[in-house]
Design an enzyme around this catalytic site. Structure first.
Site, PDB file in Angstrom:
ATOM      1  N   HIS A 585      27.193  85.057  84.014  1.00  0.00           N
ATOM      2  CA  HIS A 585      27.048  85.150  82.730  1.00  0.00           C
ATOM      3  C   HIS A 585      27.025  83.978  81.828  1.00  0.00           C
ATOM      4  O   HIS A 585      26.180  83.500  81.002  1.00  0.00           O
ATOM      5  CB  HIS A 585      27.741  86.365  82.119  1.00  0.00           C
ATOM      6  CG  HIS A 585      27.485  86.935  80.765  1.00  0.00           C
ATOM      7  ND1 HIS A 585      27.064  87.621  80.184  1.00  0.00           N
ATOM      8  CD2 HIS A 585      27.959  86.118  79.270  1.00  0.00           C
ATOM      9  CE1 HIS A 585      26.995  87.943  79.097  1.00  0.00           C
ATOM     10  NE2 HIS A 585      27.425  86.884  78.690  1.00  0.00           N
ATOM     11  N   GLU A 586      28.229  83.400  81.654  1.00  0.00           N
ATOM     12  CA  GLU A 586      28.479  82.206  81.188  1.00  0.00           C
ATOM     13  C   GLU A 586      27.636  80.980  81.484  1.00  0.00           C
ATOM     14  O   GLU A 586      27.125  80.176  80.483  1.00  0.00           O
ATOM     15  CB  GLU A 586      29.883  81.733  80.902  1.00  0.00           C
ATOM     16  CG  GLU A 586      30.716  83.137  80.626  1.00  0.00           C
ATOM     17  CD  GLU A 586      30.541  83.590  79.241  1.00  0.00           C
ATOM     18  OE1 GLU A 586      29.898  82.816  78.461  1.00  0.00           O
ATOM     19  OE2 GLU A 586      30.947  84.673  79.098  1.00  0.00           O
ATOM     20  N   HIS A 589      24.376  81.200  79.582  1.00  0.00           N
ATOM     21  CA  HIS A 589      24.552  80.399  78.074  1.00  0.00           C
ATOM     22  C   HIS A 589      24.320  79.112  78.250  1.00  0.00           C
ATOM     23  O   HIS A 589      23.715  78.280  77.753  1.00  0.00           O
ATOM     24  CB  HIS A 589      25.647  80.767  77.587  1.00  0.00           C
ATOM     25  CG  HIS A 589      25.914  82.241  77.008  1.00  0.00           C
ATOM     26  ND1 HIS A 589      24.916  82.904  76.125  1.00  0.00           N
ATOM     27  CD2 HIS A 589      26.758  83.208  76.951  1.00  0.00           C
ATOM     28  CE1 HIS A 589      25.318  83.903  75.939  1.00  0.00           C
ATOM     29  NE2 HIS A 589      26.130  84.172  76.261  1.00  0.00           N
ATOM     30  N   GLU A 615      21.720  86.348  73.819  1.00  0.00           N
ATOM     31  CA  GLU A 615      22.492  86.715  75.066  1.00  0.00           C
ATOM     32  C   GLU A 615      21.415  86.969  76.246  1.00  0.00           C
ATOM     33  O   GLU A 615      21.768  87.293  77.233  1.00  0.00           O
ATOM     34  CB  GLU A 615      23.268  88.177  74.726  1.00  0.00           C
ATOM     35  CG  GLU A 615      24.418  88.114  74.057  1.00  0.00           C
ATOM     36  CD  GLU A 615      25.556  87.205  74.653  1.00  0.00           C
ATOM     37  OE1 GLU A 615      25.557  87.369  76.039  1.00  0.00           O
ATOM     38  OE2 GLU A 615      26.610  86.717  73.783  1.00  0.00           O
ATOM     39  N   ILE A 718      34.291  91.204  65.965  1.00  0.00           N
ATOM     40  CA  ILE A 718      33.672  91.434  64.525  1.00  0.00           C
ATOM     41  C   ILE A 718      34.393  91.307  63.669  1.00  0.00           C
ATOM     42  O   ILE A 718      34.187  90.761  62.256  1.00  0.00           O
ATOM     43  CB  ILE A 718      33.062  93.111  64.617  1.00  0.00           C
ATOM     44  CG1 ILE A 718      34.530  93.916  64.266  1.00  0.00           C
ATOM     45  CG2 ILE A 718      32.320  93.380  65.593  1.00  0.00           C
ATOM     46  CD1 ILE A 718      34.112  95.316  63.965  1.00  0.00           C
ATOM     47  N   GLY A 721      35.099  86.808  65.124  1.00  0.00           N
ATOM     48  CA  GLY A 721      33.966  85.977  65.739  1.00  0.00           C
ATOM     49  C   GLY A 721      32.600  86.197  65.169  1.00  0.00           C
ATOM     50  O   GLY A 721      32.804  86.496  64.084  1.00  0.00           O
ATOM     51  N   TYR A 723      30.166  88.441  65.653  1.00  0.00           N
ATOM     52  CA  TYR A 723      29.334  89.546  65.977  1.00  0.00           C
ATOM     53  C   TYR A 723      29.665  90.778  64.659  1.00  0.00           C
ATOM     54  O   TYR A 723      29.247  91.671  64.908  1.00  0.00           O
ATOM     55  CB  TYR A 723      29.976  90.234  66.966  1.00  0.00           C
ATOM     56  CG  TYR A 723      29.396  89.485  68.316  1.00  0.00           C
ATOM     57  CD1 TYR A 723      28.292  89.795  68.810  1.00  0.00           C
ATOM     58  CD2 TYR A 723      30.191  88.365  69.052  1.00  0.00           C
ATOM     59  CE1 TYR A 723      27.754  89.197  69.890  1.00  0.00           C
ATOM     60  CE2 TYR A 723      29.736  87.696  69.924  1.00  0.00           C
ATOM     61  CZ  TYR A 723      28.353  88.033  70.511  1.00  0.00           C
ATOM     62  OH  TYR A 723      27.807  87.463  71.563  1.00  0.00           O
TER      63      TYR A 723
END
Length: 803
Positions: A585-586, A589, A615, A718, A721, A723
């Site tokens: 996953h990382e 990015h 993402e 949230i 961060g 988000y």
């Protein structure tokens, strides 16, 4: 979790404000994994709450004082003697003469590693004592540069955007070093130093983001007859800068602007406080166990980790076999207890500690949350928006209505499956004679899920660890990148200074053997100094303007950070399947950051990409963990070399959709709660944030949270961060990523030629174009049509395969 993790987490570069705020909030331009562990920590896991998670002697960072009269000669000597890879990756964006004129050249300043020109950040020598003088000297220089730009600004690229990019980049890179170290090598001294200079940094950001001369120059470019001649990337930069300037308060009158700036300062401080409280509360919980019976069921790796923790706390004779063992709330320890401890009372104690982190005493985040939500609403109203979600969506693909519509579609598709998941757990636990079978609680769900999964698919995650050694997983991942994207990744340990002996450094080369990017990888959990989760951060971005030699663009550099199980005794790091997924996953990015072909620095790599699309590459890469050839290439027993048995692979594949309804609902709960808090919730009324959590959970959780659940107090995505009013982005991007992977399925995953061709197309669109083109247009260019949720529902087993 999460970018990009991770960063936070929109992503447009608004004359630095969004980017550097993301640095503060999420550690560099972090893109991190999401999701809470109890229901999410399974083979589908993706979370800063879940780990899916003999070095060479490293060179010390080379000191070439930025204001020294011998600077140029010093740097040239360094390049000739130590840097085979560094033809175009210098960070310097400030010329030595102008630096010398603005800052006194005393010994402390001259030797400060933050103020030196470096090819790679001096992570090994930066200390808390460097932060205050270094950041203050930097800000003084950048203030001078900004004064100069405002005096001479013209509505042209060389006179506006290029000097602006240099100012933005310099602060971004230096502040990024400091914040990255706070995330991976946290100390009280470093925290205090950052906290002291942070208001000064924010003050400069605000001044930059609210610069009328710069704002007017961008508007003049848009209104000029030459507008239509600009490239698409440059048009995107101009539009973004105008929009972000407005969101930064450039149009506000003096008194309102002053109020706006106070809000921004306070939000920055509160975000930092929230994050520190979570880290401190996580570190505060320790449970020492001396009786082996109390931790019956914990696998050998978890016992080893618990013994290591005990040793680090002064129990120097602790061993995995005989204890004592220290249980913590750090992800590897917490998840092992929840999934494997037969001691139900222990599971309950640890679970209750986890969901009430940072919710009492000096570390209570409740007042921090309330103040953050209050200030965000106040900020939105100042900008003439109805709520903060509208502010957030101004720089995203979605609108509030579209995000809510997607979440409701996915919720309704997931609900019945989630109800069935709970019934299956009840039936199975009853068949095993569990006294709690008729009254399963939250601390039972992971334990019985793991037992049912083992029974149903005969897969024991712990027994799979020997097949996933760290080095073999990385080799397989790099080989996949070569097949799909035509790149070679080579170890370059020793080339760049690192912050810990376990950090690896790599060089990425194209098919001709030329370096095109670099990245650090910090894989292992270090709970005493490193925050939990997994994320990718930007160190520097690709940039034509910041080229060292004036011809070749500066090369991008990334860092990847995970928290997987470290080596223990004579065993290498043996990974769970979830930890393998986290690395993939990382790395997704990192690939988007590193393989960009965009030379406009403000929209290169992950910069300028709408937050709800960022993402896509990370979640896309997770799909390859289930691709037979890829998985078999990494799944080799670390002692015998034997491959993962074919029947085990088939079971892993079948288990992919295990409890998919529950896992989907968990994500939807977080996203729905986030939107509710940022659209309809009014602070200081009769309903508390925890009341909102309970209300949203009734629609999104089959088993509602405990009345005392305070997970919001640790919901860093949230509140600390990127988000906020954007957590839905995980699901939004999951739709995009699943549909993108379906292009490979349509081409034929067993057809090597077709996979390479499709991979090349993915690289040339999704990975190469960066923020220089609208993400929907980029997707259509790759896929040939607009995205559909069908592939996501199919992959999750929530839609018949024949649909």
């Amino acid at each position: 979790m999460g970018i990009i993790r991770h960063l936070p987490k929109g992503v447009l570069l608004n004359t630095i404000f969004v980017l550097v705020n993301m640095l503060m909030a999420s550690t560099s331009f972090s893109l991190s994994r999401s999701v809470h562990p109890i229901l999410k920590c399974t083979p589908f896991s993706s979370s800063p709450y879940c780990p899916r998670f003999a070095p060479k002697v490293l060179l010390k960072s080379h000191t070439c004082p930025l204001w020294s009269s011998s600077f140029s000669f010093c740097l040239q000597t360094f390049h000739r003697s130590t840097s085979p890879y560094l033809s175009s990756s210098s960070f310097s964006s400030i010329s030595p003469p102008s630096m010398a004129s603005s800052v006194p050249a005393d010994d402390d300043i001259e030797s400060n590693p933050l103020l030196q020109d470096f090819d790679f950040p001096p992570f090994d020598v930066v200390e808390a004592k460097h932060v205050r003088p270094g950041i203050r000297a930097l800000l003084k220089k950048l203030e001078s540069d900004l004064d100069e730009l405002e005096k001479k600004v013209e509505p042209s690229w060389p006179k506006l955007v290029e000097p602006l990019e240099k100012i933005v980049d310099r602060l971004y890179v230096v502040w990024g070093v400091v914040n990255h170290l706070k995330a991976v090598k946290d100390t009280a001294e470093l925290r205090a130093a950052i906290e002291e200079v942070q208001p000064e940094k924010v003050k400069f950001q605000l001044r930059l983001g609210q610069s009328k001369p710069i704002y007017n120059a961008f508007k003049a470019i848009k209104e000029s007859p030459d507008w239509k001649l600009l490239s698409e990337a440059r048009k995107r930069i101009v539009d973004a800068q105008i929009k972000e300037a407005v969101l930064n308060g450039v149009s506000l009158e003096d008194d309102k602007r002053e109020q706006f700036n106070k809000i921004e300062q306070e939000l920055e401080r509160l975000s930092q406080k929230f994050s520190e409280n979570v880290l401190d509360a996580t570190k505060k919980f320790e449970k020492l166990i001396t009786d082996r019976k109390e931790i019956d069921g914990l696998p050998a790796t978890a016992l080893g980790l618990a013994a290591q923790s005990a040793v680090s706390k002064g129990h120097e004779n602790a061993t995995a076999e005989n204890g004592p063992w220290m249980i913590t709330l750090d992800a590897p320890s917490f998840i092992s207890v929840m999934q494997h401890a037969r001691n139900r009372a222990l599971r309950e104690e640890v679970y209750r500690a986890y969901i009430t982190r940072a919710s009492s005493g000096d570390l209570d985040n409740t007042p921090v949350i309330n103040q953050i939500l209050k200030l965000r609403l106040e900020k939105a109203n100042l900008l003439n928006y109805n709520n903060y979600a509208e502010v957030s969506m101004a720089t995203k693909m979605a609108t509030v209505d579209k995000a809510e519509e997607l979440l409701e579609k996915l919720r309704s598709a997931s609900w019945n499956a989630a109800v069935q998941d709970v019934e299956d757990l009840k039936s199975y636990s009853k068949s095993q004679g569990a006294p709690e079978a008729d009254n399963l609680s939250h601390w039972d769900m992971s334990f019985w899920s793991e037992r049912l999964r083992e029974s149903k698919y005969d897969i024991n995650e712990e027994e799979l660890r020997p097949y996933f050694s760290f080095s073999k997983v990385m080799d397989g991942l790099f080989n996949l990148a070569k097949i799909l994207f035509g790149i070679d990744i080579e170890p370059a340990d020793g080339l760049a200074p690192v912050w810990n002996k376990d950090v690896r450094f790599y060089c990425v080369k194209d098919s001709s053997g030329s370096p095109i990017a670099y990245f650090y990888f910090d894989p292992y959990s270090r709970p005493s100094e490193k925050r939990g989760g997994a994320w990718m951060g930007e160190v520097v971005s690709r940039s034509r303007v910041l080229s060292q030699n004036g011809t070749t663009s500066r090369l991008p550099i990334a860092h990847m950070v995970c928290n997987q199980t470290p080596p223990f005794g004579d065993k290498p790091s043996l990974m769970t399947f979830r930890e393998v997924e986290t690395v993939f996953h990382e790395f997704g990015h990192a690939l988007q950051h590193m393989l960009t072909k965009q030379d406009e620095g403000l929209v290169a790599g992950i910069r300028g990409i709408e937050w709800d699309a960022v993402e896509l590459p990370s979640q896309f890469m997770e799909n390859w963990c289930y691709h037979r050839d890829t998985l078999m290439s990494i799944a080799k027993h670390y002692q015998t070399g034997e491959s993962l048995p074919e029947e085990v692979y088939m079971k892993l594949l079948a288990a992919r959709t295990f409890r998919a309804g529950s896992l989907s609902l968990r994500q939807i709960k977080f996203a729905s709660l986030d939107l509710e808090l940022h659209t309809k919730y009014i602070p200081d009324r009769s309903e508390s944030v925890y009341d909102v959590d309970q209300r949203v959970s009734r629609k999104t959780q089959v088993i509602p949270p405990l009345p005392e659940d305070r997970f919001l107090c640790a919901f860093s995505h949230i509140f600390a961060g990127g988000y906020a009013a954007g957590y839905y982005s995980y699901k939004w991007a999951e739709v995009l990523s699943a549909d993108a992977f379906s292009a490979f399925e349509d081409a034929g995953l067993e057809d090597n030629k077709a996979v390479k061709e499709t991979g090349h197309k993915f690289r040339e669109t999704i990975l190469a174009l960066g923020g220089g083109k609208a993400p929907l247009e980029v997707f259509v260019e790759f896929r040939g049509r607009e995205p559909s949720p069908e592939a996501l529902l199919r992959h999750n087993g929530l839609l018949p395969a024949t649909a």
